[in-house]
Write a protein that holds these residues in place. Structure first.
Motif, PDB file in Angstrom:
ATOM      1  N   VAL A   1       0.835  -1.200   0.000  1.00 26.40           N
ATOM      2  CA  VAL A   1       0.000   0.000   0.000  1.00 26.40           C
ATOM      3  C   VAL A   1       0.873   1.255   0.000  1.00 26.40           C
ATOM      4  CG1 VAL A   1      -1.645   1.352   1.363  1.00 26.40           C
ATOM      5  CG2 VAL A   1      -2.004  -1.101   1.059  1.00 26.40           C
ATOM      6  N   TYR A   2       1.941   1.232   0.774  1.00 26.34           N
ATOM      7  CA  TYR A   2       2.861   2.381   0.802  1.00 26.34           C
ATOM      8  C   TYR A   2       3.444   2.633  -0.589  1.00 26.34           C
ATOM      9  CZ  TYR A   2       7.213   4.938   1.621  1.00 26.34           C
ATOM     10  OH  TYR A   2       8.237   5.845   1.550  1.00 26.34           O
ATOM     11  N   ARG A   3       3.863   1.578  -1.267  1.00 25.71           N
ATOM     12  CA  ARG A   3       4.440   1.740  -2.608  1.00 25.71           C
ATOM     13  C   ARG A   3       3.396   2.236  -3.597  1.00 25.71           C
ATOM     14  NH1 ARG A   3       7.627  -4.058  -2.853  1.00 25.71           N
ATOM     15  NH2 ARG A   3       9.298  -3.567  -1.358  1.00 25.71           N
ATOM     16  N   LEU A   4       2.175   1.722  -3.481  1.00 26.80           N
ATOM     17  CA  LEU A   4       1.107   2.169  -4.381  1.00 26.80           C
ATOM     18  C   LEU A   4       0.758   3.633  -4.132  1.00 26.80           C
ATOM     19  CD1 LEU A   4      -1.166  -0.996  -4.280  1.00 26.80           C
ATOM     20  CD2 LEU A   4       0.018  -0.100  -6.298  1.00 26.80           C
ATOM     21  N   ARG A   5       0.763   4.047  -2.875  1.00 29.59           N
ATOM     22  CA  ARG A   5       0.508   5.467  -2.579  1.00 29.59           C
ATOM     23  C   ARG A   5       1.538   6.356  -3.268  1.00 29.59           C
ATOM     24  NH1 ARG A   5      -0.731   4.599   3.779  1.00 29.59           N
ATOM     25  NH2 ARG A   5      -3.012   4.708   3.724  1.00 29.59           N
ATOM     26  N   LYS A   6       2.794   5.921  -3.212  1.00 31.03           N
ATOM     27  CA  LYS A   6       3.848   6.701  -3.863  1.00 31.03           C
ATOM     28  C   LYS A   6       3.647   6.741  -5.368  1.00 31.03           C
ATOM     29  CE  LYS A   6       8.094   6.560  -2.639  1.00 31.03           C
ATOM     30  NZ  LYS A   6       9.468   6.100  -2.359  1.00 31.03           N
ATOM     31  N   ALA A   7       3.225   5.622  -5.934  1.00 36.71           N
ATOM     32  CA  ALA A   7       3.044   5.559  -7.386  1.00 36.71           C
ATOM     33  C   ALA A   7       1.846   6.372  -7.853  1.00 36.71           C
ATOM     34  CB  ALA A   7       2.877   4.099  -7.826  1.00 36.71           C
ATOM     35  N   LEU A   8       0.801   6.461  -7.019  1.00 38.03           N
ATOM     36  CA  LEU A   8      -0.457   7.077  -7.439  1.00 38.03           C
ATOM     37  C   LEU A   8      -0.627   8.518  -6.989  1.00 38.03           C
ATOM     38  CD1 LEU A   8      -2.895   4.137  -6.572  1.00 38.03           C
ATOM     39  CD2 LEU A   8      -1.983   4.710  -8.816  1.00 38.03           C
ATOM     40  N   ARG A   9       0.186   8.967  -6.046  1.00 39.34           N
ATOM     41  CA  ARG A   9      -0.062  10.278  -5.444  1.00 39.34           C
ATOM     42  C   ARG A   9       0.105  11.397  -6.457  1.00 39.34           C
ATOM     43  NH1 ARG A   9       5.360  10.518  -1.675  1.00 39.34           N
ATOM     44  NH2 ARG A   9       6.833  11.080  -3.330  1.00 39.34           N
ATOM     45  N   THR A  10      -0.501  12.528  -6.134  1.00 37.95           N
ATOM     46  CA  THR A  10      -0.416  13.712  -6.983  1.00 37.95           C
ATOM     47  C   THR A  10       0.880  14.453  -6.693  1.00 37.95           C
ATOM     48  OG1 THR A  10      -1.532  15.090  -5.369  1.00 37.95           O
ATOM     49  CG2 THR A  10      -2.921  13.920  -6.944  1.00 37.95           C
ATOM     50  N   GLU A  11       1.028  15.593  -7.326  1.00 35.67           N
ATOM     51  CA  GLU A  11       2.215  16.407  -7.081  1.00 35.67           C
ATOM     52  C   GLU A  11       2.300  16.821  -5.623  1.00 35.67           C
ATOM     53  OE1 GLU A  11       4.566  16.799  -9.268  1.00 35.67           O
ATOM     54  OE2 GLU A  11       3.388  15.617 -10.673  1.00 35.67           O
ATOM     55  N   ASP A  12       1.129  16.998  -4.964  1.00 40.45           N
ATOM     56  CA  ASP A  12       1.091  17.273  -3.534  1.00 40.45           C
ATOM     57  C   ASP A  12       1.291  15.953  -2.808  1.00 40.45           C
ATOM     58  OD1 ASP A  12       0.578  17.816  -0.927  1.00 40.45           O
ATOM     59  OD2 ASP A  12      -1.385  18.760  -1.243  1.00 40.45           O
ATOM     60  N   ALA A  13       2.469  15.758  -2.238  1.00 39.05           N
ATOM     61  CA  ALA A  13       2.811  14.467  -1.649  1.00 39.05           C
ATOM     62  C   ALA A  13       1.885  14.066  -0.517  1.00 39.05           C
ATOM     63  CB  ALA A  13       4.264  14.486  -1.151  1.00 39.05           C
ATOM     64  N   ASP A  14       1.161  15.028   0.076  1.00 32.92           N
ATOM     65  CA  ASP A  14       0.260  14.701   1.174  1.00 32.92           C
ATOM     66  C   ASP A  14      -1.096  14.201   0.682  1.00 32.92           C
ATOM     67  OD1 ASP A  14       2.090  15.434   3.112  1.00 32.92           O
ATOM     68  OD2 ASP A  14       1.495  17.543   3.022  1.00 32.92           O
ATOM     69  N   ASP A  15      -1.354  14.319  -0.608  1.00 36.53           N
ATOM     70  CA  ASP A  15      -2.666  14.003  -1.158  1.00 36.53           C
ATOM     71  C   ASP A  15      -2.721  12.532  -1.551  1.00 36.53           C
ATOM     72  OD1 ASP A  15      -5.210  14.263  -2.011  1.00 36.53           O
ATOM     73  OD2 ASP A  15      -4.737  15.387  -3.829  1.00 36.53           O
ATOM     74  N   ALA A  16      -2.910  11.633  -0.551  1.00 38.31           N
ATOM     75  CA  ALA A  16      -2.878  10.199  -0.807  1.00 38.31           C
ATOM     76  C   ALA A  16      -4.139   9.742  -1.511  1.00 38.31           C
ATOM     77  CB  ALA A  16      -2.695   9.440   0.500  1.00 38.31           C
ATOM     78  N   VAL A  17      -3.975   8.799  -2.419  1.00 37.46           N
ATOM     79  CA  VAL A  17      -5.111   8.232  -3.150  1.00 37.46           C
ATOM     80  C   VAL A  17      -5.674   7.023  -2.405  1.00 37.46           C
ATOM     81  CG1 VAL A  17      -5.773   7.130  -5.335  1.00 37.46           C
ATOM     82  CG2 VAL A  17      -4.260   9.109  -5.341  1.00 37.46           C
ATOM     83  N   ILE A  18      -4.869   6.397  -1.549  1.00 40.61           N
ATOM     84  CA  ILE A  18      -5.319   5.281  -0.722  1.00 40.61           C
ATOM     85  C   ILE A  18      -5.301   5.731   0.725  1.00 40.61           C
ATOM     86  CG2 ILE A  18      -4.907   2.898  -0.030  1.00 40.61           C
ATOM     87  CD1 ILE A  18      -3.362   2.499  -2.627  1.00 40.61           C
ATOM     88  N   GLU A  19      -6.438   5.577   1.408  1.00 39.68           N
ATOM     89  CA  GLU A  19      -6.505   5.962   2.816  1.00 39.68           C
ATOM     90  C   GLU A  19      -6.705   4.732   3.688  1.00 39.68           C
ATOM     91  OE1 GLU A  19      -9.751   8.636   3.199  1.00 39.68           O
ATOM     92  OE2 GLU A  19     -11.298   7.097   3.007  1.00 39.68           O
ATOM     93  N   HIS A  20      -6.352   4.893   4.962  1.00 43.97           N
ATOM     94  CA  HIS A  20      -6.460   3.792   5.910  1.00 43.97           C
ATOM     95  C   HIS A  20      -7.237   4.250   7.134  1.00 43.97           C
ATOM     96  CE1 HIS A  20      -4.854   1.076   9.196  1.00 43.97           C
ATOM     97  NE2 HIS A  20      -5.349   0.221   8.330  1.00 43.97           N
ATOM     98  N   SER A  21      -8.173   3.433   7.574  1.00 43.06           N
ATOM     99  CA  SER A  21      -8.926   3.690   8.794  1.00 43.06           C
ATOM    100  C   SER A  21      -8.988   2.385   9.578  1.00 43.06           C
ATOM    101  CB  SER A  21     -10.336   4.183   8.465  1.00 43.06           C
ATOM    102  OG  SER A  21     -11.105   3.134   7.883  1.00 43.06           O
ATOM    103  N   ARG A  22      -9.702   2.409  10.691  1.00 51.39           N
ATOM    104  CA  ARG A  22      -9.806   1.178  11.491  1.00 51.39           C
ATOM    105  C   ARG A  22     -10.549   0.078  10.737  1.00 51.39           C
ATOM    106  NH1 ARG A  22     -14.701   0.773  14.296  1.00 51.39           N
ATOM    107  NH2 ARG A  22     -16.089   2.567  14.060  1.00 51.39           N
ATOM    108  N   HIS A  23     -11.281   0.458   9.682  1.00 46.36           N
ATOM    109  CA  HIS A  23     -12.018  -0.531   8.893  1.00 46.36           C
ATOM    110  C   HIS A  23     -11.165  -1.150   7.792  1.00 46.36           C
ATOM    111  CE1 HIS A  23     -15.661   0.686  10.920  1.00 46.36           C
ATOM    112  NE2 HIS A  23     -15.458   1.936  10.571  1.00 46.36           N
ATOM    113  N   GLY A  24     -10.032  -0.539   7.461  1.00 43.43           N
ATOM    114  CA  GLY A  24      -9.177  -1.087   6.423  1.00 43.43           C
ATOM    115  C   GLY A  24      -8.732  -0.042   5.420  1.00 43.43           C
ATOM    116  N   TYR A  25      -8.301  -0.502   4.244  1.00 44.02           N
ATOM    117  CA  TYR A  25      -7.800   0.359   3.182  1.00 44.02           C
ATOM    118  C   TYR A  25      -8.882   0.567   2.122  1.00 44.02           C
ATOM    119  CZ  TYR A  25      -3.232  -0.957   5.120  1.00 44.02           C
ATOM    120  OH  TYR A  25      -2.167  -1.179   5.945  1.00 44.02           O
ATOM    121  N   ARG A  26      -8.883   1.755   1.512  1.00 46.54           N
ATOM    122  CA  ARG A  26      -9.791   1.996   0.388  1.00 46.54           C
ATOM    123  C   ARG A  26      -9.248   3.144  -0.454  1.00 46.54           C
ATOM    124  NH1 ARG A  26     -15.286   5.134   2.412  1.00 46.54           N
ATOM    125  NH2 ARG A  26     -14.262   6.977   3.272  1.00 46.54           N
TER     126      ARG A  26
END
Length: 339
Positions: free
Chosen positions: A153-178
């Motif tokens: 998931v960390y690698r995919l976030r890096k591959a998918l993220r926008t120019e704004d490094a904080d703008d993650a496309v995959i988020e994580h909560s207590r329910h899981g990843y989406r």
């Protein structure tokens, strides 16, 4: 001009980026669910961010937060909260080999197991997937020796993220990843929307519109869905989505025949039958279309070809459905097939 009470409070610098966005949205009068939708974060996270905002800024309640958002200039009358762009940042395709693009540029998604993790998230339409679910979907009965899901998931976030490094496309909560709602555009979602429009056109008795919408939905397929991806989920989805494509073609052909577009229907069925020579309902649909076009001999040739492939590849005779289609053609009732 800021009030004295406002200037005595801590600076907005004590807030993180997301907290400032939450405060701006709250200042616009949005409810927690509306803030969550605007900023594409879980609704439960909104309440947590707001609680931290009140503590860090020394504010009493939500009403005080709204006043402070205006006093410090974070919220301006007539302007809404800062949200994500209306256009999705990342496009993901599962109706063919897994692909992803950002601003029209293809993205590297890593090795096949990592791609299968992304495919699982894309197939679940925003529903969170736990680590256990991802392990079952991607590895099945042979889980990895170590907990690799967070790494992938960390690698995919890096591959998918926008120019704004904080703008993650995959988020994580207590329910899981989406995948973050509004940050991605999955071709499967667009196909499902088109299928709803196709049904509406059919109910309205508009075959020409139904044919047009079917063509749009079929154009989203770029080969075998999820081609080459490992795991139980990818295997099941390949079968399901392939059947979905065949069903769309059969619907489109049925309306084409009603509109007198026999040549177009036959060409489409020939192409799909060549790709799926053991699919007997497709063979029957092609035989019917040929009969409607007055080509009974060609329809019988389709039967013979299907019979040989079934015998050679599977060692089985034609099904009752296929044999009945042949008998109807011999009786001169080929146009009634499938009715």
């Amino acid at each position: 001009m800021p009030t004295t009470a406002a200037t005595d409070r801590p600076s907005l610098a004590v807030l993180g980026r997301v907290e400032r966005e939450v405060l701006a949205a709250v200042g616009c009068g949005l409810r927690d669910d509306e803030v969550a939708d605007a900023l594409a974060i879980p609704e439960s996270a909104v309440a947590e961010h707001l609680a931290r905002i009140l503590v860090r800024l020394g504010l009493r309640d939500r009403a005080a937060a709204i006043v402070h958002a205006f006093d410090c200039g974070l919220t301006v009358p007539g302007r809404g909260p800062r949200t994500r762009s209306a256009s999705p940042v990342v496009e993901i395709s599962v109706l063919g080999p897994l692909r992803a693009w950002r601003d029209g540029r293809p993205l590297g998604l890593g090795h096949l197991r990592q791609q299968a993790v992304l495919a699982a998230l894309a197939l679940c339409a925003g529903r969170p997937l736990s680590r256990r679910e991802l392990l079952d979907d991607v590895w099945g009965m042979e889980p990895p020796a170590t907990n690799v899901v967070p790494v992938y998931v960390y690698r995919l976030r890096k591959a998918l993220r926008t120019e704004d490094a904080d703008d993650a496309v995959i988020e994580h909560s207590r329910h899981g990843y989406r995948l973050v709602s509004g940050a991605v555009d999955v071709d499967l979602t667009r196909m499902e929307l088109l299928v709803s429009e196709i049904r509406a056109a059919a109910r309205a008795g508009e075959p020409a519109e139904a044919v047009r919408l079917c063509a749009q939905a079929l154009a989203l397929f770029r080969g075998e869905p999820l081609a080459g991806l490992p795991g139980p989920l990818a295997e099941l989805e390949r079968l399901r989505l392939t059947e979905r494509r065949i069903a769309l073609v059969r619907q489109k052909v049925e309306w084409q025949l009603r509109l007198g577009q026999e040549a177009e229907a036959i060409a489409e069925l020939f192409a799909l039958s060549a790709a799926h020579p053991l699919h007997e309902p497709l063979a029957v649909a092609l035989m019917r279309a040929l009969c409607i076009d007055g080509r009974q001999a060609d329809a019988l040739t389709v039967f013979d070809r299907a019979r040989r492939r079934l015998a050679d590849d599977l060692g089985v005779p034609p099904s009752r459905m296929l044999r009945r289609a042949r008998q109807m053609i011999l009786r001169g009732d080929g146009a009634g097939l499938g009715r």
